[in-house]
Scaffold this motif. Sequence first.
Motif, PDB file in Angstrom:
ATOM      1  N   THR A  69      -1.831 -93.662 154.612  1.00  0.00           N
ATOM      2  CA  THR A  69      -3.057 -94.462 154.458  1.00  0.00           C
ATOM      3  C   THR A  69      -4.102 -93.977 155.471  1.00  0.00           C
ATOM      4  OG1 THR A  69      -2.138 -96.114 155.961  1.00  0.00           O
ATOM      5  CG2 THR A  69      -1.842 -96.523 153.612  1.00  0.00           C
ATOM      6  N   THR A  70      -3.980 -92.706 155.865  1.00  0.00           N
ATOM      7  CA  THR A  70      -4.846 -92.135 156.908  1.00  0.00           C
ATOM      8  C   THR A  70      -6.090 -91.475 156.319  1.00  0.00           C
ATOM      9  OG1 THR A  70      -2.834 -91.643 158.124  1.00  0.00           O
ATOM     10  CG2 THR A  70      -4.818 -90.532 158.869  1.00  0.00           C
ATOM     11  N   LEU A  71      -7.217 -91.693 156.987  1.00  0.00           N
ATOM     12  CA  LEU A  71      -8.483 -91.095 156.560  1.00  0.00           C
ATOM     13  C   LEU A  71      -8.935 -90.084 157.601  1.00  0.00           C
ATOM     14  CD1 LEU A  71     -10.021 -94.532 155.887  1.00  0.00           C
ATOM     15  CD2 LEU A  71      -9.938 -92.765 154.142  1.00  0.00           C
ATOM     16  N   CYS A  72      -9.734 -89.106 157.175  1.00  0.00           N
ATOM     17  CA  CYS A  72     -10.377 -88.278 158.185  1.00  0.00           C
ATOM     18  C   CYS A  72     -11.861 -88.187 157.881  1.00  0.00           C
ATOM     19  CB  CYS A  72      -9.726 -86.915 158.298  1.00  0.00           C
ATOM     20  SG  CYS A  72      -9.991 -85.899 156.897  1.00  0.00           S
ATOM     21  N   ASP A  73     -12.624 -87.979 158.935  1.00  0.00           N
ATOM     22  CA  ASP A  73     -14.081 -87.979 158.816  1.00  0.00           C
ATOM     23  C   ASP A  73     -14.552 -86.536 158.664  1.00  0.00           C
ATOM     24  OD1 ASP A  73     -16.800 -88.162 159.068  1.00  0.00           O
ATOM     25  OD2 ASP A  73     -16.736 -89.577 160.744  1.00  0.00           O
ATOM     26  N   LEU A  74     -15.000 -86.168 157.467  1.00  0.00           N
ATOM     27  CA  LEU A  74     -15.474 -84.806 157.218  1.00  0.00           C
ATOM     28  C   LEU A  74     -16.975 -84.810 156.920  1.00  0.00           C
ATOM     29  CD1 LEU A  74     -12.528 -83.339 155.053  1.00  0.00           C
ATOM     30  CD2 LEU A  74     -12.852 -83.211 157.523  1.00  0.00           C
ATOM     31  N   ARG A  75     -17.706 -85.760 157.533  1.00  0.00           N
ATOM     32  CA  ARG A  75     -19.148 -85.810 157.265  1.00  0.00           C
ATOM     33  C   ARG A  75     -19.855 -84.542 157.701  1.00  0.00           C
ATOM     34  NH1 ARG A  75     -21.100 -90.900 160.207  1.00  0.00           N
ATOM     35  NH2 ARG A  75     -19.090 -90.650 161.259  1.00  0.00           N
ATOM     36  N   ASP A  87      -4.994 -88.693 153.599  1.00  0.00           N
ATOM     37  CA  ASP A  87      -5.057 -88.970 152.167  1.00  0.00           C
ATOM     38  C   ASP A  87      -6.403 -89.533 151.753  1.00  0.00           C
ATOM     39  OD1 ASP A  87      -2.271 -88.440 150.736  1.00  0.00           O
ATOM     40  OD2 ASP A  87      -1.946 -88.986 152.823  1.00  0.00           O
ATOM     41  N   GLY A  88      -7.341 -89.486 152.679  1.00  0.00           N
ATOM     42  CA  GLY A  88      -8.692 -89.909 152.338  1.00  0.00           C
ATOM     43  C   GLY A  88      -9.685 -89.162 153.195  1.00  0.00           C
ATOM     44  N   LEU A 121     -10.245 -90.851 147.976  1.00  0.00           N
ATOM     45  CA  LEU A 121      -8.893 -91.196 148.409  1.00  0.00           C
ATOM     46  C   LEU A 121      -7.862 -90.758 147.390  1.00  0.00           C
ATOM     47  CD1 LEU A 121      -9.773 -94.948 149.106  1.00  0.00           C
ATOM     48  CD2 LEU A 121     -10.067 -93.020 150.679  1.00  0.00           C
ATOM     49  N   HIS A 122      -6.662 -90.511 147.912  1.00  0.00           N
ATOM     50  CA  HIS A 122      -5.481 -90.269 147.077  1.00  0.00           C
ATOM     51  C   HIS A 122      -4.572 -91.462 147.338  1.00  0.00           C
ATOM     52  CE1 HIS A 122      -1.217 -88.657 147.455  1.00  0.00           C
ATOM     53  NE2 HIS A 122      -1.463 -88.489 146.181  1.00  0.00           N
ATOM     54  N   SER A 123      -4.359 -92.295 146.320  1.00  0.00           N
ATOM     55  CA  SER A 123      -3.603 -93.525 146.539  1.00  0.00           C
ATOM     56  C   SER A 123      -2.420 -93.602 145.585  1.00  0.00           C
ATOM     57  CB  SER A 123      -4.538 -94.730 146.350  1.00  0.00           C
ATOM     58  OG  SER A 123      -3.859 -95.941 146.620  1.00  0.00           O
ATOM     59  N   GLY A 124      -1.256 -93.257 146.082  1.00  0.00           N
ATOM     60  CA  GLY A 124      -0.023 -93.423 145.307  1.00  0.00           C
ATOM     61  C   GLY A 124       0.645 -94.710 145.740  1.00  0.00           C
TER      62      GLY A 124
END
Length: 244
Positions: A69-75, A87-88, A121-124
């Motif tokens: 459920t982890t996101l990363c900031d690629l702005r 995954d996001g 997001l990729h949400s399985g």
Amino acid sequence: MNSSVIELRQTPGSELWLEIDSAIPFRISADCAGDMGPSGEPAPHRERVLKQSGFDPACVLGVRQTHSTTLCDLRSGPPEPGGVEADGMIFDISRFAAGVTVADCMPVLLMVDGSVVAALLHSGWKGTGIVVNAVDELRSITGASASSISAILGPCICGSCYAVPAERAELFRSRFGVDAGWRDGEGESYIDLRAANLRLLEEAGVARATVVRNCTVCDPRLGSYRRDGSEFRRMLAVAGPFGE
Ligand SMILES: [Zn+2]
């Protein structure tokens, strides 16, 4: 929450892509486009398909997906060489496209009214809940309220096709509501990723959701691990400026 259900359609002029609506910057590669490779790693076939379709592969952001459920900031652009596990992605949808690979899991795009900051997001089943983290992140970055966020829930395996162990269905039912996990008259257990994510988005205060109704197992145009087993092909769900 205002939600509408929509059918995927062939992207005009390309059999390799399916889209929702020309107004929604979100597409998914068709099964016939072939395996789009693991996201966040070099994949020559994916790069070829992206180029053929007018994308600059270097401008399509990706992460190494781990069902978290982890996101990363690629702005500010692509991650460091070697990539990042998440995954996001939070990204600037006016400057970059972002892609996640899926084959039964749900791709989700969140957009904020009046802002270029978006989340893909990729949400399985394991990562169900990543939408909540993404809403929190978008609110804190943009200062917007959840009511100015809209969600697009891409194609995924439908509830009737998603038989799971009984404990998993019970977990979904207790966490995400009675529509998200159940047992049928024959004792088979099922979960519904759409119902779970809609519930979470509603609780988070998101104003609008567009839900793609196509199921990756039922719709032969889509790629499915459940249907095809070891022969499955990953699809690439891309959000961003399509440059035509
Ligand atoms: Zn189905």
